[in-house]
Design a protein around this motif. Structure first.
Motif, PDB file in Angstrom:
ATOM      1  N   GLY A   3     -72.744  13.175   3.240  1.00 34.70           N
ATOM      2  CA  GLY A   3     -71.770  12.261   2.653  1.00 34.70           C
ATOM      3  C   GLY A   3     -72.221  10.817   2.754  1.00 34.70           C
ATOM      4  N   SER A   4     -72.694  10.415   3.929  1.00 35.49           N
ATOM      5  CA  SER A   4     -73.175   9.040   4.103  1.00 35.49           C
ATOM      6  C   SER A   4     -74.400   8.775   3.233  1.00 35.49           C
ATOM      7  N   LEU A   5     -75.304   9.764   3.149  1.00 33.52           N
ATOM      8  CA  LEU A   5     -76.512   9.601   2.354  1.00 33.52           C
ATOM      9  C   LEU A   5     -76.192   9.424   0.873  1.00 33.52           C
ATOM     10  N   LEU A   6     -75.323  10.285   0.333  1.00 32.34           N
ATOM     11  CA  LEU A   6     -75.012  10.214  -1.092  1.00 32.34           C
ATOM     12  C   LEU A   6     -74.160   8.999  -1.430  1.00 32.34           C
ATOM     13  N   LEU A   7     -73.268   8.580  -0.520  1.00 32.72           N
ATOM     14  CA  LEU A   7     -72.467   7.389  -0.789  1.00 32.72           C
ATOM     15  C   LEU A   7     -73.329   6.129  -0.787  1.00 32.72           C
ATOM     16  N   LEU A   8     -74.287   6.061   0.131  1.00 32.43           N
ATOM     17  CA  LEU A   8     -75.214   4.925   0.111  1.00 32.43           C
ATOM     18  C   LEU A   8     -76.049   4.926  -1.168  1.00 32.43           C
ATOM     19  N   ALA A   9     -76.471   6.131  -1.580  1.00 33.74           N
ATOM     20  CA  ALA A   9     -77.219   6.230  -2.837  1.00 33.74           C
ATOM     21  C   ALA A   9     -76.351   5.824  -4.025  1.00 33.74           C
ATOM     22  N   ALA A  10     -75.055   6.174  -3.989  1.00 39.77           N
ATOM     23  CA  ALA A  10     -74.149   5.808  -5.080  1.00 39.77           C
ATOM     24  C   ALA A  10     -73.982   4.294  -5.169  1.00 39.77           C
ATOM     25  N   VAL A  11     -73.876   3.619  -4.013  1.00 38.55           N
ATOM     26  CA  VAL A  11     -73.735   2.157  -4.021  1.00 38.55           C
ATOM     27  C   VAL A  11     -74.995   1.505  -4.586  1.00 38.55           C
ATOM     28  N   VAL A  12     -76.161   1.998  -4.161  1.00 39.11           N
ATOM     29  CA  VAL A  12     -77.424   1.426  -4.654  1.00 39.11           C
ATOM     30  C   VAL A  12     -77.563   1.653  -6.161  1.00 39.11           C
ATOM     31  N   LEU A  13     -77.257   2.864  -6.614  1.00 32.72           N
ATOM     32  CA  LEU A  13     -77.384   3.168  -8.039  1.00 32.72           C
ATOM     33  C   LEU A  13     -76.364   2.406  -8.875  1.00 32.72           C
ATOM     34  N   PHE A  14     -75.201   2.119  -8.297  1.00 28.24           N
ATOM     35  CA  PHE A  14     -74.184   1.375  -9.028  1.00 28.24           C
ATOM     36  C   PHE A  14     -74.711   0.001  -9.456  1.00 28.24           C
ATOM     37  N   PHE A  15     -75.466  -0.635  -8.569  1.00 26.71           N
ATOM     38  CA  PHE A  15     -76.025  -1.945  -8.907  1.00 26.71           C
ATOM     39  C   PHE A  15     -77.367  -1.817  -9.634  1.00 26.71           C
ATOM     40  N   THR A  16     -78.158  -0.783  -9.295  1.00 24.75           N
ATOM     41  CA  THR A  16     -79.465  -0.614  -9.934  1.00 24.75           C
ATOM     42  C   THR A  16     -79.329  -0.279 -11.415  1.00 24.75           C
ATOM     43  N   LEU A  17     -78.350   0.541 -11.760  1.00 24.11           N
ATOM     44  CA  LEU A  17     -78.138   0.951 -13.140  1.00 24.11           C
ATOM     45  C   LEU A  17     -77.276  -0.034 -13.925  1.00 24.11           C
ATOM     46  N   ASN A  18     -76.992  -1.203 -13.333  1.00 20.88           N
ATOM     47  CA  ASN A  18     -76.208  -2.254 -13.990  1.00 20.88           C
ATOM     48  C   ASN A  18     -74.804  -1.792 -14.368  1.00 20.88           C
ATOM     49  N   LEU A  19     -74.257  -0.875 -13.587  1.00 21.23           N
ATOM     50  CA  LEU A  19     -72.883  -0.459 -13.838  1.00 21.23           C
ATOM     51  C   LEU A  19     -71.892  -1.554 -13.477  1.00 21.23           C
ATOM     52  N   GLY A  64     -60.288  -1.194  -9.781  1.00 11.62           N
ATOM     53  CA  GLY A  64     -60.867  -0.830  -8.492  1.00 11.62           C
ATOM     54  C   GLY A  64     -60.900   0.671  -8.280  1.00 11.62           C
ATOM     55  N   LEU A  65     -59.857   1.358  -8.727  1.00 15.05           N
ATOM     56  CA  LEU A  65     -59.835   2.816  -8.588  1.00 15.05           C
ATOM     57  C   LEU A  65     -60.892   3.484  -9.461  1.00 15.05           C
ATOM     58  N   ALA A  66     -61.278   2.848 -10.564  1.00 11.37           N
ATOM     59  CA  ALA A  66     -62.344   3.399 -11.396  1.00 11.37           C
ATOM     60  C   ALA A  66     -63.680   3.409 -10.665  1.00 11.37           C
ATOM     61  N   ILE A  67     -63.800   2.617  -9.602  1.00  7.21           N
ATOM     62  CA  ILE A  67     -65.008   2.620  -8.779  1.00  7.21           C
ATOM     63  C   ILE A  67     -64.811   3.470  -7.532  1.00  7.21           C
ATOM     64  N   MET A  68     -63.615   3.421  -6.944  1.00  8.04           N
ATOM     65  CA  MET A  68     -63.377   4.144  -5.701  1.00  8.04           C
ATOM     66  C   MET A  68     -63.233   5.651  -5.919  1.00  8.04           C
ATOM     67  N   LEU A  69     -62.656   6.058  -7.045  1.00  9.69           N
ATOM     68  CA  LEU A  69     -62.474   7.491  -7.283  1.00  9.69           C
ATOM     69  C   LEU A  69     -63.802   8.239  -7.412  1.00  9.69           C
ATOM     70  N   PRO A  70     -64.804   7.731  -8.155  1.00  6.00           N
ATOM     71  CA  PRO A  70     -66.099   8.424  -8.147  1.00  6.00           C
ATOM     72  C   PRO A  70     -66.727   8.497  -6.757  1.00  6.00           C
ATOM     73  N   GLN A  71     -66.612   7.415  -5.978  1.00  6.43           N
ATOM     74  CA  GLN A  71     -67.143   7.455  -4.622  1.00  6.43           C
ATOM     75  C   GLN A  71     -66.407   8.481  -3.774  1.00  6.43           C
ATOM     76  N   ALA A  72     -65.076   8.564  -3.941  1.00  6.05           N
ATOM     77  CA  ALA A  72     -64.302   9.555  -3.188  1.00  6.05           C
ATOM     78  C   ALA A  72     -64.672  10.974  -3.600  1.00  6.05           C
ATOM     79  N   GLY A  73     -64.892  11.180  -4.918  1.00  7.02           N
ATOM     80  CA  GLY A  73     -65.281  12.511  -5.377  1.00  7.02           C
ATOM     81  C   GLY A  73     -66.637  12.928  -4.841  1.00  7.02           C
ATOM     82  N   ILE A  74     -67.603  12.000  -4.847  1.00 10.38           N
ATOM     83  CA  ILE A  74     -68.935  12.311  -4.318  1.00 10.38           C
ATOM     84  C   ILE A  74     -68.866  12.543  -2.820  1.00 10.38           C
ATOM     85  N   GLY A  75     -68.098  11.707  -2.100  1.00  9.84           N
ATOM     86  CA  GLY A  75     -67.976  11.871  -0.652  1.00  9.84           C
ATOM     87  C   GLY A  75     -67.293  13.170  -0.269  1.00  9.84           C
TER      88      GLY A  75
END
Length: 244
Positions: free
Chosen positions: A114-130, A72-83
Protein backbone atom coordinates in the motif's frame (compact mmCIF):
# COMPACT_ATOMS: atom_id res chain seq x y z
CA UNK A 1 -11.72 34.88 -0.39
CA UNK A 2 -13.96 32.88 -2.75
CA UNK A 3 -10.96 31.69 -4.78
CA UNK A 4 -9.08 30.66 -1.63
CA UNK A 5 -12.09 28.68 -0.44
CA UNK A 6 -12.32 26.90 -3.80
CA UNK A 7 -8.64 25.91 -3.73
CA UNK A 8 -8.38 25.27 0.03
CA UNK A 9 -9.37 21.57 -0.02
CA UNK A 10 -6.80 20.86 -2.76
CA UNK A 11 -3.90 22.82 -1.27
CA UNK A 12 -4.46 23.43 2.43
CA UNK A 13 -6.84 20.92 4.05
CA UNK A 14 -4.81 17.73 4.77
CA UNK A 15 -7.82 15.40 4.47
CA UNK A 16 -8.35 16.35 0.81
CA UNK A 17 -5.00 17.76 -0.31
CA UNK A 18 -2.57 15.82 -2.50
CA UNK A 19 0.26 17.98 -1.09
CA UNK A 20 -0.52 17.32 2.58
CA UNK A 21 3.12 16.27 3.05
CA UNK A 22 4.27 19.87 2.48
CA UNK A 23 4.75 22.24 5.47
CA UNK A 24 1.65 24.32 6.35
CA UNK A 25 3.39 27.60 5.51
CA UNK A 26 4.27 26.34 2.01
CA UNK A 27 0.68 25.23 1.46
CA UNK A 28 -0.74 28.57 2.57
CA UNK A 29 1.64 30.56 0.36
CA UNK A 30 0.78 28.32 -2.59
CA UNK A 31 -2.93 28.70 -1.84
CA UNK A 32 -2.74 32.52 -1.78
CA UNK A 33 -0.61 32.61 -4.94
CA UNK A 34 -2.96 30.36 -6.92
CA UNK A 35 -6.00 32.26 -5.64
CA UNK A 36 -4.47 35.59 -6.68
CA UNK A 37 -3.61 34.28 -10.15
CA UNK A 38 -7.16 32.94 -10.44
CA UNK A 39 -8.64 36.34 -9.61
CA UNK A 40 -6.39 38.00 -12.19
CA UNK A 41 -7.28 35.50 -14.92
CA UNK A 42 -10.99 35.21 -14.07
CA UNK A 43 -13.53 37.26 -15.99
CA UNK A 44 -14.87 40.36 -14.31
CA UNK A 45 -17.56 39.61 -11.75
CA UNK A 46 -20.52 41.76 -10.84
CA UNK A 47 -21.11 41.79 -7.07
CA UNK A 48 -24.19 39.80 -6.23
CA UNK A 49 -26.91 41.35 -4.04
CA UNK A 50 -26.81 38.46 -1.58
CA UNK A 51 -23.12 39.06 -0.81
CA UNK A 52 -24.14 41.97 1.41
CA UNK A 53 -26.37 39.65 3.45
CA UNK A 54 -24.78 37.44 6.11
CA UNK A 55 -26.76 34.34 5.19
CA UNK A 56 -26.18 34.78 1.45
CA UNK A 57 -22.46 35.33 1.94
CA UNK A 58 -22.22 32.21 4.10
CA UNK A 59 -24.10 30.20 1.48
CA UNK A 60 -21.74 31.44 -1.26
CA UNK A 61 -18.69 30.53 0.84
CA UNK A 62 -20.14 27.08 1.54
CA UNK A 63 -20.74 26.57 -2.18
CA UNK A 64 -17.11 27.44 -3.00
CA UNK A 65 -15.85 25.08 -0.30
CA UNK A 66 -18.08 22.29 -1.60
CA UNK A 67 -16.72 22.76 -5.13
CA UNK A 68 -13.16 22.51 -3.81
CA UNK A 69 -13.99 19.41 -1.77
CA UNK A 70 -15.44 17.74 -4.88
CA UNK A 71 -12.24 18.45 -6.80
CA UNK A 72 -10.24 17.18 -3.83
CA UNK A 73 -12.22 13.95 -3.74
CA UNK A 74 -11.41 13.40 -7.42
CA UNK A 75 -7.79 13.02 -6.26
CA UNK A 76 -8.36 11.31 -2.91
CA UNK A 77 -10.77 8.64 -4.17
CA UNK A 78 -8.28 7.11 -6.66
CA UNK A 79 -5.62 7.09 -3.94
CA UNK A 80 -8.08 5.43 -1.54
CA UNK A 81 -9.01 2.84 -4.17
CA UNK A 82 -5.37 2.00 -4.88
CA UNK A 83 -4.53 1.89 -1.16
CA UNK A 84 -7.50 -0.36 -0.35
CA UNK A 85 -6.65 -2.82 -3.15
CA UNK A 86 -2.98 -2.88 -2.14
CA UNK A 87 -3.96 -3.51 1.50
CA UNK A 88 -6.05 -6.51 0.45
CA UNK A 89 -3.12 -7.86 -1.59
CA UNK A 90 -0.81 -7.23 1.39
CA UNK A 91 -3.11 -9.21 3.65
CA UNK A 92 -3.33 -11.99 1.08
CA UNK A 93 0.47 -12.18 0.83
CA UNK A 94 0.99 -12.11 4.60
CA UNK A 95 2.93 -8.84 4.52
CA UNK A 96 0.35 -7.13 6.76
CA UNK A 97 1.83 -8.98 9.73
CA UNK A 98 4.92 -6.77 9.44
CA UNK A 99 2.93 -3.85 10.90
CA UNK A 100 2.78 -5.74 14.21
CA UNK A 101 6.59 -5.56 14.47
CA UNK A 102 7.02 -1.95 13.32
CA UNK A 103 8.54 0.02 16.22
CA UNK A 104 8.28 3.29 14.30
CA UNK A 105 4.55 3.02 13.65
CA UNK A 106 2.35 5.83 14.90
CA UNK A 107 -0.45 3.48 16.01
CA UNK A 108 -1.66 3.41 12.40
CA UNK A 109 -1.34 0.14 10.47
CA UNK A 110 0.70 0.61 7.31
CA UNK A 111 1.10 -1.94 4.57
CA UNK A 112 4.18 -2.50 2.44
CA UNK A 113 2.48 -2.73 -0.94
CA UNK A 114 0.00 0.00 0.00
CA UNK A 115 2.75 2.46 0.90
CA UNK A 116 4.73 1.54 -2.22
CA UNK A 117 1.82 1.98 -4.63
CA UNK A 118 0.58 5.19 -2.97
CA UNK A 119 4.04 6.74 -3.23
CA UNK A 120 4.15 5.64 -6.87
CA UNK A 121 0.69 7.19 -7.42
CA UNK A 122 1.84 10.54 -5.99
CA UNK A 123 4.96 10.54 -8.18
CA UNK A 124 3.01 9.58 -11.30
CA UNK A 125 0.36 12.20 -10.57
CA UNK A 126 2.96 14.93 -11.04
CA UNK A 127 5.11 13.10 -13.63
CA UNK A 128 2.17 12.56 -15.99
CA UNK A 129 1.09 16.21 -15.60
CA UNK A 130 -2.23 15.22 -14.09
CA UNK A 131 -1.95 18.17 -11.71
CA UNK A 132 -1.91 20.46 -14.76
CA UNK A 133 -5.07 18.82 -16.04
CA UNK A 134 -6.68 19.22 -12.62
CA UNK A 135 -5.99 22.96 -12.51
CA UNK A 136 -7.19 23.31 -16.11
CA UNK A 137 -10.49 21.81 -14.97
CA UNK A 138 -10.63 24.19 -12.01
CA UNK A 139 -9.91 27.13 -14.29
CA UNK A 140 -12.70 25.97 -16.62
CA UNK A 141 -15.02 25.69 -13.61
CA UNK A 142 -14.67 29.47 -13.15
CA UNK A 143 -16.53 29.94 -16.44
CA UNK A 144 -19.29 27.43 -15.64
CA UNK A 145 -19.46 28.14 -11.89
CA UNK A 146 -18.37 31.75 -11.29
CA UNK A 147 -16.81 32.72 -7.98
CA UNK A 148 -19.40 33.43 -5.32
CA UNK A 149 -22.25 31.83 -7.25
CA UNK A 150 -24.82 29.77 -5.38
CA UNK A 151 -26.20 27.77 -8.31
CA UNK A 152 -24.26 24.59 -7.52
CA UNK A 153 -26.10 21.35 -8.31
CA UNK A 154 -24.27 18.10 -7.49
CA UNK A 155 -25.47 14.82 -8.99
CA UNK A 156 -25.41 12.13 -6.26
CA UNK A 157 -25.70 9.30 -8.80
CA UNK A 158 -22.69 10.55 -10.77
CA UNK A 159 -20.74 11.00 -7.54
CA UNK A 160 -21.43 7.41 -6.44
CA UNK A 161 -20.43 6.23 -9.93
CA UNK A 162 -17.10 8.05 -9.49
CA UNK A 163 -16.60 6.38 -6.09
CA UNK A 164 -17.38 2.90 -7.45
CA UNK A 165 -15.23 3.38 -10.54
CA UNK A 166 -12.24 4.60 -8.49
CA UNK A 167 -12.28 1.53 -6.26
CA UNK A 168 -12.91 -0.85 -9.18
CA UNK A 169 -10.03 0.57 -11.23
CA UNK A 170 -7.84 0.59 -8.11
CA UNK A 171 -8.53 -3.11 -7.76
CA UNK A 172 -7.38 -3.65 -11.35
CA UNK A 173 -3.93 -2.29 -10.45
CA UNK A 174 -3.23 -5.29 -8.20
CA UNK A 175 -5.58 -7.80 -9.88
CA UNK A 176 -2.75 -9.96 -11.38
CA UNK A 177 -1.07 -10.03 -7.98
CA UNK A 178 -4.26 -11.12 -6.22
CA UNK A 179 -5.04 -13.82 -8.82
CA UNK A 180 -1.51 -15.23 -8.56
CA UNK A 181 -1.67 -15.28 -4.75
CA UNK A 182 -5.05 -17.00 -4.93
CA UNK A 183 -3.43 -19.78 -6.96
CA UNK A 184 -0.71 -20.08 -4.30
CA UNK A 185 -3.42 -20.27 -1.62
CA UNK A 186 -5.07 -23.14 -3.50
CA UNK A 187 -1.76 -25.03 -3.57
CA UNK A 188 -1.23 -24.37 0.16
CA UNK A 189 -4.76 -25.58 0.91
CA UNK A 190 -4.10 -28.80 -1.01
CA UNK A 191 -0.84 -29.29 0.90
CA UNK A 192 -2.67 -28.74 4.19
CA UNK A 193 -5.16 -31.48 3.32
CA UNK A 194 -2.32 -33.81 2.34
CA UNK A 195 -0.21 -33.12 5.45
CA UNK A 196 -2.57 -32.08 8.27
CA UNK A 197 0.14 -32.63 10.90
CA UNK A 198 2.42 -29.92 9.42
CA UNK A 199 1.93 -26.23 10.01
CA UNK A 200 1.77 -25.40 6.33
CA UNK A 201 0.75 -21.79 6.86
CA UNK A 202 4.04 -20.69 8.39
CA UNK A 203 5.98 -22.88 5.98
CA UNK A 204 4.22 -21.29 3.00
CA UNK A 205 4.41 -17.69 4.27
CA UNK A 206 7.91 -17.01 2.78
CA UNK A 207 6.72 -18.59 -0.47
CA UNK A 208 3.70 -16.28 -0.63
CA UNK A 209 5.82 -13.20 0.07
CA UNK A 210 8.31 -14.21 -2.62
CA UNK A 211 5.47 -14.87 -5.07
CA UNK A 212 3.92 -11.47 -4.28
CA UNK A 213 7.19 -9.62 -4.90
CA UNK A 214 7.84 -11.56 -8.13
CA UNK A 215 4.33 -10.90 -9.43
CA UNK A 216 4.65 -7.23 -8.54
CA UNK A 217 7.97 -7.03 -10.39
CA UNK A 218 6.45 -8.80 -13.41
CA UNK A 219 3.49 -6.40 -13.61
CA UNK A 220 5.40 -3.24 -12.71
CA UNK A 221 5.63 -2.11 -16.33
CA UNK A 222 1.83 -1.89 -16.55
CA UNK A 223 1.27 -0.12 -13.21
CA UNK A 224 1.86 3.48 -14.44
CA UNK A 225 -0.74 3.16 -17.20
CA UNK A 226 -3.25 1.63 -14.78
CA UNK A 227 -2.69 4.31 -12.14
CA UNK A 228 -3.04 7.02 -14.80
CA UNK A 229 -6.32 5.44 -15.87
CA UNK A 230 -7.65 5.61 -12.30
CA UNK A 231 -6.95 9.35 -12.04
CA UNK A 232 -8.09 10.11 -15.60
CA UNK A 233 -11.41 8.38 -15.01
CA UNK A 234 -12.06 10.37 -11.82
CA UNK A 235 -11.19 13.66 -13.52
CA UNK A 236 -13.33 12.81 -16.55
CA UNK A 237 -16.34 12.18 -14.28
CA UNK A 238 -16.11 15.60 -12.59
CA UNK A 239 -18.36 17.43 -15.13
CA UNK A 240 -21.12 14.85 -14.65
CA UNK A 241 -20.78 15.19 -10.86
CA UNK A 242 -21.42 18.93 -11.25
CA UNK A 243 -24.51 18.16 -13.34
CA UNK A 244 -23.01 18.89 -16.77
Amino acid sequence: MFAMLRYAPLLAIPAFSSVAWAPPMIRMVLLMAVAWLTVIAAPSLTPMPYWSDGGGLLLACSSELLIGMTFGLAIMLPQAGIGMAASVADMQAGLSAASLLDPGGQHEPETLLGSLLLLAAVVLFFTLNLHVQLFHLMAESLRVLPLGAVGLRLDPEAFMAMVGSSFLLGLMVVAPLMIGLFAVDLAVAYATRSMPQANVYFLALPLKIAAALLLLAATLAYVPALIERVFQDALARLPSVFGA
